[in-house]
Design a protein around this motif. Structure first.
Motif, mmCIF file in Angstrom:
data_model
loop_
_atom_site.group_PDB
_atom_site.id
_atom_site.type_symbol
_atom_site.label_atom_id
_atom_site.label_comp_id
_atom_site.label_asym_id
_atom_site.label_seq_id
_atom_site.Cartn_x
_atom_site.Cartn_y
_atom_site.Cartn_z
ATOM 1 N N ILE A 180 15.682 -19.669 -6.306
ATOM 2 C CA ILE A 180 15.453 -21.201 -6.686
ATOM 3 C C ILE A 180 16.023 -22.241 -5.832
ATOM 4 C CG2 ILE A 180 15.721 -22.611 -8.729
ATOM 5 C CD1 ILE A 180 15.477 -20.433 -10.478
ATOM 6 N N HIS A 181 17.284 -21.891 -5.355
ATOM 7 C CA HIS A 181 18.246 -22.942 -4.718
ATOM 8 C C HIS A 181 17.500 -23.109 -3.452
ATOM 9 C CE1 HIS A 181 21.631 -24.958 -3.112
ATOM 10 N NE2 HIS A 181 21.582 -24.379 -2.245
ATOM 11 N N ALA A 182 16.834 -21.828 -2.858
ATOM 12 C CA ALA A 182 16.378 -21.859 -1.251
ATOM 13 C C ALA A 182 14.941 -22.547 -1.504
ATOM 14 C CB ALA A 182 16.092 -20.314 -0.929
ATOM 15 N N LEU A 183 14.242 -22.534 -2.553
ATOM 16 C CA LEU A 183 12.797 -22.930 -2.596
ATOM 17 C C LEU A 183 12.736 -24.479 -3.006
ATOM 18 C CD1 LEU A 183 11.080 -19.651 -4.000
ATOM 19 C CD2 LEU A 183 10.663 -20.673 -1.844
ATOM 20 N N LEU A 184 13.691 -24.912 -3.895
ATOM 21 C CA LEU A 184 13.607 -26.219 -4.322
ATOM 22 C C LEU A 184 13.306 -27.403 -3.148
ATOM 23 C CD1 LEU A 184 16.003 -26.401 -6.889
ATOM 24 C CD2 LEU A 184 13.876 -26.545 -7.342
ATOM 25 N N PRO A 185 14.053 -27.261 -1.867
ATOM 26 C CA PRO A 185 13.785 -28.201 -0.976
ATOM 27 C C PRO A 185 12.434 -28.205 -0.394
ATOM 28 C CG PRO A 185 15.959 -26.998 -0.766
ATOM 29 C CD PRO A 185 15.044 -26.397 -1.732
ATOM 30 N N LEU A 186 11.657 -27.130 -0.623
ATOM 31 C CA LEU A 186 10.449 -27.009 0.180
ATOM 32 C C LEU A 186 9.057 -27.426 -0.699
ATOM 33 C CD1 LEU A 186 11.265 -23.202 1.516
ATOM 34 C CD2 LEU A 186 11.833 -25.661 2.694
ATOM 35 N N VAL A 187 9.060 -27.357 -1.735
ATOM 36 C CA VAL A 187 7.843 -27.090 -2.898
ATOM 37 C C VAL A 187 7.418 -28.576 -3.013
ATOM 38 C CG1 VAL A 187 8.819 -25.153 -3.831
ATOM 39 C CG2 VAL A 187 9.401 -27.308 -5.154
ATOM 40 N N ALA A 198 6.166 -18.934 -5.455
ATOM 41 C CA ALA A 198 7.373 -17.908 -5.510
ATOM 42 C C ALA A 198 8.061 -18.759 -6.411
ATOM 43 C CB ALA A 198 7.974 -17.845 -4.055
ATOM 44 N N LEU A 199 8.283 -20.020 -6.408
ATOM 45 C CA LEU A 199 9.326 -20.888 -7.228
ATOM 46 C C LEU A 199 9.170 -20.724 -8.578
ATOM 47 C CD1 LEU A 199 11.635 -22.679 -7.586
ATOM 48 C CD2 LEU A 199 10.261 -24.538 -7.525
ATOM 49 N N ARG A 200 7.569 -20.636 -9.009
ATOM 50 C CA ARG A 200 7.195 -20.222 -10.461
ATOM 51 C C ARG A 200 7.552 -18.912 -10.821
ATOM 52 N NH1 ARG A 200 3.109 -17.670 -12.619
ATOM 53 N NH2 ARG A 200 2.341 -17.195 -10.742
ATOM 54 N N ILE A 201 7.533 -17.943 -10.021
ATOM 55 C CA ILE A 201 7.977 -16.620 -10.370
ATOM 56 C C ILE A 201 9.748 -16.598 -10.522
ATOM 57 C CG2 ILE A 201 8.305 -14.229 -9.667
ATOM 58 C CD1 ILE A 201 5.362 -14.649 -8.141
#
Length: 292
Positions: A180-187, A198-201
């Motif tokens: 989650i931490h890795a994906l938050l800046p990208l979405v 991927a963040l949803r999952i």
């Protein structure tokens, strides 16, 4: 880590002992299995959208409890329990996706969608028949024995003496938060469709884990769980539209004008949803949290 206090009174809440925690975990595992069995029976008797959704959620909640078993019963034994439940979740998911697509497309009011709706209804009948068959063939007696045995294996003298459950839960909590931490800046970027999926999952997995944690510690539902539900709902709405758009593009018996009109409507909705997601990311980012 949040201080261990009652959020309403401000008073400290004593942590349960090792035996009490393990017994609570065993109780959660068996209670979630019992809940799935009840919903399986109801779904077989009324195979509608609501029952399918509830059974799918129950299967995920049970998996969330099963997936923490490996340190106590071994990874192979845990996977034997998880495998049939995960297969059930996936089969129910295929029916649910078709239900969502049929509902969405029916509500657009567009003329010319009849060929696609007819095709989706046929697919839904086929998937529902397969899923119903899988529910009927689910070896409940075998799973019952295995889950009860796993629950009993939790509360052993060695596990009680180790007092390691809280440490394992803390480590698992951090492991589930990292993606989650890795994906938050990208979405927030429009083109990052796979990252939002991927963040949803990842959000879903962390939510179900935190629900288990709250059940184990007998705590009220936290602000974190409500926030995760907000993210999951918003990301789920966006993912549904991605799936429906793919169905529209693949439909062979659809007039191009109808296809483009429907896709244009989805694109407008996605832009609005993306704005909501960007606002949520700014106002309420998902921060690491481990509440005892």
């Amino acid at each position: 880590m949040s201080p261990n206090r009652n959020r309403h009174s401000g008073e400290s809440c004593p942590l349960p002992g090792s035996r009490q925690l393990l017994e609570a975990y065993a109780g959660c595992l068996t209670a979630r299995w019992d809940g799935l069995l009840q919903l399986r029976y109801r779904t077989l008797n009324c195979f509608d959208v609501e029952h399918i959704h509830d059974l799918r959620v129950a299967s995920r909640r049970l998996r969330g409890a099963i997936e923490q078993l490996a340190p106590f019963v071994g990874a192979e034994r845990m996977d034997r329990l998880r495998r049939p439940i995960r297969r059930l979740t996936r089969e129910l998911g295929r029916v649910r996706n078709l239900d969502e697509a049929l509902l969405y497309l029916s509500q657009t009011g567009l003329d010319g969608l009849e060929p696609l709706l007819k095709s989706l209804e046929q697919q839904r009948k086929q998937e529902a028949a397969q899923t119903r068959r899988s529910l009927e063939l689910l070896d409940c007696m075998k799973l019952e024995r295995r889950i009860r045995a796993a629950a009993a294996a939790l509360v052993t003298p060695d596990n009680v003496a180790s007092q390691g459950l809280l440490a394992l839960l803390s480590e698992r909590n951090l492991t589930l938060y990292r993606p989650i931490h890795a994906l938050l800046p990208l979405v927030a970027a429009p083109e990052m469709v796979e990252e939002r999926h991927a963040l949803r999952i990842a959000v879903k997995k962390w939510r179900y884990f935190n629900e288990l944690l709250h059940d184990l510690l007998k705590r009220p539902q936290s602000d974190l769980l409500e926030l995760l539900r907000q993210y999951q709902t918003l990301l789920g709405d966006m993912n549904d539209r991605v799936v429906i758009a793919a169905l529209l593009r693949e439909a062979v018996d659809l007039a191009e004008t109808v296809r483009e009109t429907a896709l244009g409507g989805i694109a407008r909705e996605q832009r609005k949803l993306l704005k909501k997601l960007s606002a949520l990311l700014d106002e309420k980012p998902i921060l690491y949290h481990f509440e005892l």
